[in-house]
Design an enzyme around this catalytic site. Structure first.
Site, short mmCIF file in Angstrom:
data_model
loop_
_atom_site.label_atom_id
_atom_site.label_comp_id
_atom_site.label_asym_id
_atom_site.label_seq_id
_atom_site.Cartn_x
_atom_site.Cartn_y
_atom_site.Cartn_z
N LYS A 83 -2.13 -1.62 -4.08
CA LYS A 83 -2.90 -0.25 -3.79
C LYS A 83 -1.89 0.95 -4.09
O LYS A 83 -1.02 1.12 -3.31
CB LYS A 83 -3.68 -0.30 -2.57
CG LYS A 83 -4.50 0.62 -2.22
CD LYS A 83 -5.08 0.52 -0.89
CE LYS A 83 -5.84 2.02 -0.80
NZ LYS A 83 -6.17 2.28 0.75
N LYS A 110 0.94 -1.02 0.08
CA LYS A 110 0.06 0.02 0.10
C LYS A 110 0.67 1.21 0.02
O LYS A 110 1.75 1.49 0.86
CB LYS A 110 -0.73 0.03 1.06
CG LYS A 110 -1.80 1.51 1.22
CD LYS A 110 -2.71 1.31 2.45
CE LYS A 110 -3.49 2.41 2.59
NZ LYS A 110 -4.60 2.52 3.61
C1 PBG Z 1 -7.56 3.37 5.36
C2 PBG Z 1 -7.67 3.36 4.13
C3 PBG Z 1 -7.53 4.19 2.95
C4 PBG Z 1 -7.96 3.65 1.83
C5 PBG Z 1 -8.45 2.40 2.17
N1 PBG Z 1 -8.13 2.12 3.55
C6 PBG Z 1 -6.91 5.66 2.96
C7 PBG Z 1 -5.61 6.10 3.38
O1 PBG Z 1 -4.67 5.23 3.57
O2 PBG Z 1 -5.47 7.11 3.59
C8 PBG Z 1 -8.01 4.52 0.36
C9 PBG Z 1 -8.97 3.86 -0.66
C10 PBG Z 1 -9.42 4.75 -1.55
O3 PBG Z 1 -8.54 6.00 -1.91
O4 PBG Z 1 -10.22 4.65 -2.33
N2 PBG Z 1 -6.16 3.62 6.06
#
Ligand code: PBG
Length: 324
Positions: free
Chosen positions: A248, A195
């Protein structure tokens, strides 16, 4: 054999021929629909930066989940927007919180649907970070304890899969051990393994009301230039017991979806995140892109790269289109 004997265009002449040799298919089975669950009754609060997406109260999430299931999508992922936030995000493990109530209602009313929950602290903490703050830093080991409580609470409510998205080291192992010790050996883990600290999460932070109040997430989310490190993150999560690993965002990281699938040959998910969604919607609304074709091309390409599952805000509408 070269031209003129070989003519690749021969098999592109008609839609029938193209259909016959099509290599990658997008099925509703590949899709996961995200929902934002907020407090209240009969609430549907549109997210300005994500046209077509709204925060929904539990009752409305249940109806939306029914529609998603009817369209042939097998799974949803829930994000909670709690009534109140505090320093440790204690609403995250409130057994009667929004997400927990939504899980119970959906499992009862739409039993065939797989319910996944996002396990993270950022929606629940008043500072908006994904873990516990000690001094001025997000403390890794102190955060694990909070994430474990949240995952257990989701499992108690009936979640089929928990999906830790915080990027703390060791969280998959900690959650796996806690689930196993508490009678939830059957609950699977979908780890947000690679991520990245991405600008594409902007609209999500409006939707989930989770923007950090100070600093940013670069001390825990990955640095976008790093591909080898993504492979190491995936290897660690698999060692710790992840059943599904995730890359992601999706589009800027197709190379890593490909590498993960090639190297590990395990179920791979890709998150077509909020910013990827909003770009297409915005261009579509402006008449700059053919929205329907763009969505199909993007999602099919994520599949072609190697993703088995795609988390996308387009899931239900795409599944309806495929069914037609
Ligand atoms: C929580 C989380 C996030 C997303 C999914 N889970 C945001 C982040 O890390 O700031 C992003 C999902 C999206 O942008 O559609 N940590």
């Amino acid at each position: 054999m070269a031209f003129p004997i070989n003519r690749p265009r021969r098999l592109r002449r008609t839609e029938t021929l193209r259909r016959m040799i099509r290599e990658t298919r997008l099925s509703p089975d590949n899709l996961i629909q995200p929902f934002f669950v907020c407090p209240g009754r009969d609430v549907k609060r549109p997210v300005t930066s994500m046209p077509g997406v709204a925060q929904l109260s539990v009752d409305n999430v249940v109806s939306a989940a029914r529609e998603t299931h009817a369209a042939g999508v097998p799974a949803i992922i829930l994000f909670g927007i709690p009534e109140r936030k505090d320093a440790v995000g204690s609403e995250a493990w409130n057994d009667s919180g929004e997400v927990q109530r939504a899980i119970r209602e959906i499992k009862e009313r739409v039993p065939g649907l797989c319910v996944i929950t996002d396990v993270c602290m950022c929606e629940y903490t008043d500072h908006g970070h994904c873990g516990a703050i000690v001094g001025t830093e997000v403390d890794n080991d102190a955060s694990l304890e909070l994430l474990v409580r949240e995952a257990l609470s989701h499992a108690r409510a009936g979640a089929d899969i928990v999906a830790p998205s915080d990027m703390m080291d060791g969280r998959v192992g900690a959650i796996r051990a806690a689930l196993d010790q508490n009678g939830f050996a059957h609950v699977a883990i979908m780890a947000y393994s690679a991520k990245f600290a991405s600008a594409f999460y902007g609209p999500f932070r409006e939707a989930a009301e989770s923007a950090p109040k100070f600093g940013d997430r670069r001390s825990y989310q990955m640095d976008p230039p790093n591909g080898d490190e993504a492979m190491r993150e995936v290897a660690l999560d698999l060692d710790e017991g992840a059943d599904i690993v995730m890359v992601k965002p999706a589009l800027p990281y197709l190379d890593l979806i490909y590498r993960v699938k090639q190297e590990f040959n395990v179920p791979v998910a890709a998150y077509n995140v909020s910013g990827e969604y909003s770009m297409i919607r915005a261009a579509g609304l402006n008449g700059w892109l053919d929205e329907e074709r763009t969505i199909m091309e993007v999602l099919t390409s994520i599949r072609r790269a190697g993703a088995d599952l795609i988390l996308t805000y387009f899931a239900t509408e795409v599944a309806k289109k495929i069914q037609r």
